[in-house]
Design a protein around this motif. Structure first.
Motif, PDB file in Angstrom:
ATOM      1  N   PRO A 199       0.806  -1.216   0.000  1.00 20.59           N
ATOM      2  CA  PRO A 199       0.000   0.000   0.000  1.00 20.59           C
ATOM      3  C   PRO A 199       0.842   1.270   0.000  1.00 20.59           C
ATOM      4  CG  PRO A 199       0.028  -0.961   2.180  1.00 20.59           C
ATOM      5  CD  PRO A 199       0.793  -1.901   1.305  1.00 20.59           C
ATOM      6  N   LEU A 200       0.387   2.241  -0.759  1.00 19.47           N
ATOM      7  CA  LEU A 200       0.964   3.588  -0.749  1.00 19.47           C
ATOM      8  C   LEU A 200      -0.177   4.535  -0.385  1.00 19.47           C
ATOM      9  CD1 LEU A 200       3.208   3.584  -3.956  1.00 19.47           C
ATOM     10  CD2 LEU A 200       3.977   3.718  -1.604  1.00 19.47           C
ATOM     11  N   PRO A 201       0.119   5.777  -0.057  1.00 17.80           N
ATOM     12  CA  PRO A 201      -0.959   6.683   0.365  1.00 17.80           C
ATOM     13  C   PRO A 201      -2.067   6.815  -0.686  1.00 17.80           C
ATOM     14  CG  PRO A 201       1.162   7.656   0.839  1.00 17.80           C
ATOM     15  CD  PRO A 201       1.435   6.416   0.070  1.00 17.80           C
ATOM     16  N   GLY A 202      -3.272   7.113  -0.203  1.00 14.16           N
ATOM     17  CA  GLY A 202      -4.410   7.333  -1.094  1.00 14.16           C
ATOM     18  C   GLY A 202      -4.824   6.045  -1.780  1.00 14.16           C
ATOM     19  N   ASN A 203      -4.945   6.134  -3.095  1.00 12.48           N
ATOM     20  CA  ASN A 203      -5.377   4.951  -3.837  1.00 12.48           C
ATOM     21  C   ASN A 203      -4.207   4.280  -4.537  1.00 12.48           C
ATOM     22  OD1 ASN A 203      -4.855   6.886  -5.698  1.00 12.48           O
ATOM     23  ND2 ASN A 203      -6.701   6.570  -6.907  1.00 12.48           N
ATOM     24  N   ARG A 204      -2.978   4.646  -4.143  1.00  6.45           N
ATOM     25  CA  ARG A 204      -1.822   4.082  -4.839  1.00  6.45           C
ATOM     26  C   ARG A 204      -1.369   2.792  -4.181  1.00  6.45           C
ATOM     27  NH1 ARG A 204      -0.063   8.124  -8.349  1.00  6.45           N
ATOM     28  NH2 ARG A 204      -1.653   9.725  -8.236  1.00  6.45           N
ATOM     29  N   ALA A 205      -0.632   2.017  -4.967  1.00  5.36           N
ATOM     30  CA  ALA A 205      -0.029   0.797  -4.437  1.00  5.36           C
ATOM     31  C   ALA A 205       1.210   0.507  -5.249  1.00  5.36           C
ATOM     32  CB  ALA A 205      -1.001  -0.363  -4.505  1.00  5.36           C
ATOM     33  N   SER A 206       2.125  -0.184  -4.617  1.00  2.00           N
ATOM     34  CA  SER A 206       3.368  -0.534  -5.291  1.00  2.00           C
ATOM     35  C   SER A 206       3.342  -2.026  -5.588  1.00  2.00           C
ATOM     36  CB  SER A 206       4.538  -0.189  -4.383  1.00  2.00           C
ATOM     37  OG  SER A 206       5.742  -0.574  -4.985  1.00  2.00           O
ATOM     38  N   LEU A 207       3.730  -2.375  -6.813  1.00  2.00           N
ATOM     39  CA  LEU A 207       3.714  -3.780  -7.222  1.00  2.00           C
ATOM     40  C   LEU A 207       5.138  -4.304  -7.295  1.00  2.00           C
ATOM     41  CD1 LEU A 207       1.990  -6.162  -8.709  1.00  2.00           C
ATOM     42  CD2 LEU A 207       3.005  -5.201 -10.749  1.00  2.00           C
ATOM     43  N   VAL A 208       5.339  -5.501  -6.749  1.00  2.00           N
ATOM     44  CA  VAL A 208       6.591  -6.214  -6.969  1.00  2.00           C
ATOM     45  C   VAL A 208       6.202  -7.616  -7.423  1.00  2.00           C
ATOM     46  CG1 VAL A 208       8.820  -6.892  -6.047  1.00  2.00           C
ATOM     47  CG2 VAL A 208       7.621  -4.963  -5.053  1.00  2.00           C
ATOM     48  N   TRP A 209       6.446  -7.905  -8.678  1.00  2.00           N
ATOM     49  CA  TRP A 209       6.047  -9.200  -9.229  1.00  2.00           C
ATOM     50  C   TRP A 209       7.312  -9.917  -9.678  1.00  2.00           C
ATOM     51  CZ3 TRP A 209       1.694  -9.799 -13.488  1.00  2.00           C
ATOM     52  CH2 TRP A 209       1.479 -11.165 -13.707  1.00  2.00           C
ATOM     53  N   SER A 210       7.680 -10.943  -8.938  1.00  2.00           N
ATOM     54  CA  SER A 210       8.832 -11.741  -9.344  1.00  2.00           C
ATOM     55  C   SER A 210       8.338 -12.828 -10.272  1.00  2.00           C
ATOM     56  CB  SER A 210       9.484 -12.390  -8.130  1.00  2.00           C
ATOM     57  OG  SER A 210       9.689 -11.436  -7.140  1.00  2.00           O
ATOM     58  N   THR A 211       8.906 -12.878 -11.450  1.00  2.00           N
ATOM     59  CA  THR A 211       8.451 -13.890 -12.402  1.00  2.00           C
ATOM     60  C   THR A 211       9.606 -14.272 -13.311  1.00  2.00           C
ATOM     61  OG1 THR A 211       6.683 -14.434 -13.946  1.00  2.00           O
ATOM     62  CG2 THR A 211       7.577 -12.212 -14.088  1.00  2.00           C
ATOM     63  N   THR A 212       9.373 -15.266 -14.150  1.00  2.00           N
ATOM     64  CA  THR A 212      10.462 -15.732 -15.012  1.00  2.00           C
ATOM     65  C   THR A 212      10.881 -14.604 -15.952  1.00  2.00           C
ATOM     66  OG1 THR A 212       8.921 -16.512 -16.663  1.00  2.00           O
ATOM     67  CG2 THR A 212       9.572 -18.088 -14.989  1.00  2.00           C
ATOM     68  N   ALA A 213      12.126 -14.662 -16.400  1.00  2.00           N
ATOM     69  CA  ALA A 213      12.649 -13.579 -17.242  1.00  2.00           C
ATOM     70  C   ALA A 213      11.819 -13.387 -18.525  1.00  2.00           C
ATOM     71  CB  ALA A 213      14.117 -13.839 -17.560  1.00  2.00           C
ATOM     72  N   PRO A 214      11.415 -14.467 -19.230  1.00  2.00           N
ATOM     73  CA  PRO A 214      10.595 -14.245 -20.440  1.00  2.00           C
ATOM     74  C   PRO A 214       9.253 -13.579 -20.118  1.00  2.00           C
ATOM     75  CG  PRO A 214      11.375 -16.506 -20.374  1.00  2.00           C
ATOM     76  CD  PRO A 214      11.764 -15.892 -19.082  1.00  2.00           C
TER      77      PRO A 214
END
Lengths: 519, 283
Positions: free
Chosen positions: A304-319
């Motif tokens: 969660p970030l302030p207001g309606n924002r959010a931070s995404l961290v998506w670990s996935t395969t390189a392709p």
């Protein structure tokens, strides 16, 4: 933070081959470059290479500690450190970190937290982590839900203190699990703190050209710098350091100079980061939750970030990461929503056949035929509405750990010492803990009259941090491996384990404590 | 006063002890307390009911192999956990299978016009299917709806399996007499791994020694080899393959045509009759 002085490896190998033995080299240097080095190297008590959060917090902490306040300190970084911060709360950087209460305590202690732009940070109080394959989950929820099976059984035991110990972390004020802060915000705050306190020579936009040992003394009276690291900067400036601190990132030139090997492996995964907008807005005092879902291709987290924002961290395969970066914003949003809601095989399919299928329409029809509740999705889980333009980026994920953090007149902190998978959000926190510990060791050395570059002084730091970091790195690495499995007995085992832990309040509390870095 | 209080307290404690823990209490599922159906026609079952249904229908269908309703219930009662989920996942991760799940087509005499199929050129899949239905005297409407699978999509997968069963008969040319049915079931077992198809093989005991020998020597090995080698039958959009050449489809899916069972049986019958006549002639 990353110095540009990394040579191509072939060049380095050739140079190493041509190099003279150290003793000869030294005399060769001293004679040959005697004309070149007209000035003697400037002598500093501490030179920190790298102006990232770890390096800056180290220097700030040294300035704030009365024992180390008098040290002559220089901070060198190849990048421009004075980039201005975004005021207000418009547009968030995609590089965010969650600061644990322990890290926050340290930052408050050194006074840097006062300079952080608080409307751009967001504490969160709950955490929902679930298994993308089986849907079993663990929730750290400040407003407790119905008691679990084990709770009810334990409450039946007369004289049990189970409930009391559980309440300790679950009730009362909603305790903060961690605080999300943009790396840029933190760096700017630390820098401001340094500028206010003064006394530190900040050499930004300055590339370290080379690091060598100092020349042999010309005569008996001259200062012997032959065991001191000497940094050569542009304009022939030279800094000799009583203690050289490498806070210069994963490809640390300081580590290479000290010849400290670093071992580990690449995960073959990439971390995709982005700043998102959710479908609902939160006020500043609302209880916020961080979400993480473990997919066999890697965990995906929404912070969660302030207001309606959010931070995404998506670990996935390189392709897959490459494909995600190529998607149009509406498709990217649909993919992110799908990644939290659909079956792992759906997500794999959508990313493998992304040319022929539209993620938005796939999500629409798959959502109706997927029982997302059995996949562990919460009713309260927000929907991603928009992605901030230009905020999608990716970086390769690896695990590295230096064999030791200290050498003669050298200490490594932060990413220079260790690189960790972001699934537990620990990278920056370990770096801050390193600088806190190193400052303690240096202060102890100062108080007892030690040479702060000597092993006697630095060993305390290595002893304090290495094993702890190694344990954290190991746990995170094993979690990554455990959750990379897509089916079979491993999934049953881990789901059973997670469900059991979820029902055991005190154990959960202990886990939380470990993750929060409370001592 | 003190004693009543303590008695009250013990009573409360006892009550607490005997009561099910809250998470279990919510989950109780009995004859009196049944959950809502997840789709029209759905009959939610609990573990014991499902087990009883599996055992009952298994014995029932062994006694009377023509009770297709029992075979259907057996299939549904044994499909969970894992097996029907595996099939569903195989369909989700295959482009065609995924399209089938999205369209959810049903094979009935309404959706497929048999008249039209009979007009198709010789050797097309549609023509073979129509010819097979005609020669066996069955219609696509003899399939029961799925009732005992909880997830609507998994229920559809089961339904689809049931409906394409006749297509497998059609492209392999195997008849619905027990011997042919067993060959198809063995093929499906190797292909779909649904337990019911494997359990159906118990009907081998009902075969005549001659037929059993033929099953173990010819049709069993054929079914295993082809079922494993071929693509998932559920990932074939049969409605779109009606005009495809049957040989071409078999080649694409990796299925070899088994020896023609009807012809073999006919040949053997003729041979026996000839022998009999010859024996009678000798007398």
């Amino acid at each position: 933070m990353v110095l540009a002085s990394t040579h191509p490896s072939s060049l380095r190998a050739a140079r190493r081959l041509l190099e003279l033995p150290p003793a000869v080299r030294r005399s060769f240097w001293s004679t040959a470059s005697a004309a070149a080095i007209e000035r003697k190297p400037e002598i500093f008590d501490l030179v920190c290479v790298g102006g990232g959060p770890a390096g800056l917090s180290l220097v700030s902490a040294l300035r704030s500690d009365p024992a180390t306040k008098g040290l002559k300190i220089a901070l060198v970084d190849g990048q421009d450190l004075t980039t201005s911060r975004t005021p207000g709360n418009e547009g968030f950087s995609n590089r965010c970190s969650s600061l644990t209460p322990a890290s926050l305590h340290f930052l408050k202690e050194i006074g840097a937290w006062n300079n952080v732009n608080n409307i751009r940070t967001q504490p969160y109080h709950g955490m929902e982590v679930w298994d993308g394959v089986s849907g079993s989950k663990i929730s750290f929820d400040p407003v407790d839900q119905t008691p679990g099976l084990l709770d009810s059984l334990a409450e039946l035991v007369p004289g049990s203190r189970f409930a009391a110990s559980k309440r300790k972390y679950e009730t009362g004020d909603p305790t903060t699990v961690a605080t999300i802060c943009e790396n840029g915000n933190l760096t700017a705050a630390l820098l401001q703190q340094l500028k206010e306190s003064g006394g530190v020579e900040i050499l930004d936009k300055t590339k370290v050209e080379s690091i060598n040992l100092g020349p042999e003394p010309e005569n008996e009276e001259a200062l012997d710098l032959s065991q001191w690291p000497v940094l050569t900067l542009p304009n022939n400036r030279q800094l000799a350091a009583r203690l050289l601190v490498g806070a210069d990132g994963a490809n640390s030139p300081v580590r290479q100079f000290a010849d400290i090997p670093s071992h580990g492996w690449d995960y073959g995964q990439n971390g995709v980061v982005a700043t998102l907008q959710l479908d609902r807005s939160f006020t500043a005092d609302e209880i916020r939750t961080a979400y993480q879902r473990f997919l066999p291709t890697g965990p995906i987290a929404l912070l969660p970030l302030p207001g309606n924002r959010a931070s995404l961290v998506w670990s996935t395969t390189a392709p897959f990461a490459t494909k995600l970066k190529q998607l149009s914003p509406p498709d990217f949003i649909a993919m992110v929503n799908a990644a939290f809601r659909l079956l792992p095989i759906d997500i794999d399919f959508m990313l493998t056949h992304h040319e022929s299928v539209s993620p938005a329409s796939e999500l629409a029809w798959r959502e109706t035929s997927t029982n997302s509740k059995s996949l562990g999705l919460l009713n309260t889980f927000p929907r991603v509405a928009e992605v901030q333009e230009g905020s999608v980026a990716s970086f390769p994920l690896r695990m590295r750990h230096a064999d030791t953090y200290t050498g003669h007149r050298v200490a490594l902190i932060g990413d220079a010492a260790h690189t960790v998978h972001p699934l537990a959000g620990q990278g920056l926190n370990l770096g801050l803990a390193d600088s806190e510990s190193l400052v303690k060791s240096i202060a102890y050395g100062m108080e007892t009259g030690m040479d702060i570059g000597s092993c006697w002084c630095l060993d305390g730091y290595n002893a304090d941090r290495w094993a702890k970091n190694n344990a954290m790195l190991g746990v995170v690495d094993k979690l990554q491996k455990l959750y990379s499995v897509g089916s079979g007995p491993v999934v049953w085992g881990r789901s059973l384990g997670l469900d059991l832990v979820n029902k055991m309040g005190p154990l959960k509390g202990a886990l939380m404590g470990a993750a929060a870095g409370t001592k | 006063m003190a004693s009543t209080l303590s008695a009250q307290r013990t009573g409360a404690a006892l009550h607490k002890l005997l009561r099910l823990p809250p998470p279990l209490r919510q989950r109780t599922f009995s004859v009196l307390n049944r959950p809502q159906p997840n789709y029209p026609g759905h009959v939610p079952l609990n573990f014991i009911e499902r087990g009883a249904l599996a055992i009952g229908s298994a014995f029932g269908s062994l006694i009377d192999p023509y009770r297709h309703d029992l075979i259907a219930s057996l299939g549904e009662a044994t499909a969970k956990p894992y097996f029907v989920t595996r099939l569903r996942h195989a369909m989700i991760s295959h482009p065609t299978g995924r399209r089938i799940l999205r369209d959810k087509p049903r094979i009935t005499s309404k959706s497929l016009s048999l008249e039209k199929l009979r007009q198709l050129p010789e050797n097309t899949v549609g023509r073979a299917y129509a010819a097979w239905l005609d020669s066996e005297g069955v219609t696509p409407d003899t399939r029961d709806p799925v009732r005992y699978i909880d997830d609507p999509e998994e229920a559809y997968v089961m339904q689809r399996y049931r409906e394409i069963h006749d297509f497998i008969h059609a492209i392999t040319g195997l008849p619905i007499i027990i011997e042919g049915e067993l060959a198809v079931k063995a093929f499906e077992f190797a292909n779909t791994v649904l337990p019911m198809t494997g359990l159906s093989l118990a009907a081998i005991v009902r075969l005549k020694p001659m037929e059993r020998k033929r099953f173990f020597e010819v049709y069993g090995p054929w079914a295993m080899a082809n079922g494993l080698k071929a693509e998932e039958m559920l990932n074939v959009y049969w409605e779109e393959e009606l005009e495809t050449d049957a040989d071409e489809l078999r080649a694409r899916l990796g299925i070899e045509m088994p020896p023609n069972l009807r012809e073999i049986r006919k040949k053997l019958r003729d041979q026996k009759r000839a022998e009999k006549i010859a024996r009678e002639g000798e007398k």
